[in-house]
Design an enzyme around this catalytic site. Structure first.
Site, PDB file in Angstrom:
ATOM      1  CD  GLU A 149      -2.855   0.991   2.463  1.00 20.59           C
ATOM      2  OE1 GLU A 149      -3.349   2.013   3.067  1.00 20.59           O
ATOM      3  OE2 GLU A 149      -3.105   0.020   2.880  1.00 20.59           O
ATOM      4  CG  ASP A 150       1.450   3.115   3.094  1.00 26.51           C
ATOM      5  OD1 ASP A 150       0.657   3.783   2.190  1.00 26.51           O
ATOM      6  OD2 ASP A 150       1.518   2.675   4.143  1.00 26.51           O
TER       7      ASP A 150
END
Length: 205
Positions: free
Chosen positions: A70-71
């Protein structure tokens, strides 16, 4: 990381160390939102909580890796090829779909994934993750009050809805809380869902 409530052999330690190194590299240079704290501190705390709860090696690895897709731009295929399909599946259940148009769409998608029976292994990691996020918010709120909510992408009412949905419909139900959670070796820790609910109420959420 600490050995936790049960013994981890040399092979398992190596598997955890590999996930630690992978996560550290993936999150290199990143900091937690609204602070100068290195991002890697968060997955390390999540993994320690999962280990304390008696989580499996795959769950501990996934805790360390839960934000890399996600990051940090890591793909699920990379997770599977470097670790295992089990770790990939847990990380997939914990990763928000950034292609969805709104914050609430992403949160509903997360809820649907984390509450699916086939993703039960991800629930413990999710609890540890959201508990750490809420702890950070709460302690920052103690200093900054309502200003703390300015860094988020949704108002505090929406944040409250999401946390309470997970507590009520996922964590309490799936992990069957009744005042404590018993991990391996009957290691008992307090009912953290109750603590989370108290923190939310203290912040008017």
């Amino acid at each position: 990381m600490n050995d936790g409530p049960y013994h981890i052999d040399i092979v398992d330690k190596a598997r955890i160390n590999n996930a630690e190194k992978f996560a550290r590299k993936a999150h290199s240079g990143q900091t937690r939102k609204g602070s100068g704290i290195p991002f890697i501190v968060h997955p390390f705390k999540v993994a320690n909580t999962v280990q304390l709860f008696g989580g499996s090696i795959a769950q501990i690895q996934a805790a360390l890796l839960h934000d890399v897709v996600e990051d940090a731009g890591v793909t699920l295929d990379e997770i599977e090829s470097t670790f295992t399909k089990e770790v990939r599946d847990i990380v997939a259940a914990l990763s928000e779909d950034k292609s969805l148009p709104t914050w609430k769409d992403r949160k509903l998608d997360y809820y649907e994934k984390i509450s699916a029976p086939e993703n039960e292994a991800a629930v413990l990691v999710s609890l540890a993750d959201k508990m750490d996020n809420l702890n950070d918010t709460y302690y920052e709120w103690c200093v900054k009050a309502e200003e703390v909510f300015e860094k988020f992408n949704a108002p505090k009412e929406e944040q409250s809805w999401f946390y309470r949905l997970l507590i009520r419909e996922v964590y309490f139900r799936v992990l069957q809380y009744n005042g404590s959670y018993k991990g391996k070796g009957h290691h008992v820790i307090p009912d953290l869902t109750h603590i989370m609910a108290q923190q939310l109420s203290a912040m008017g959420m």
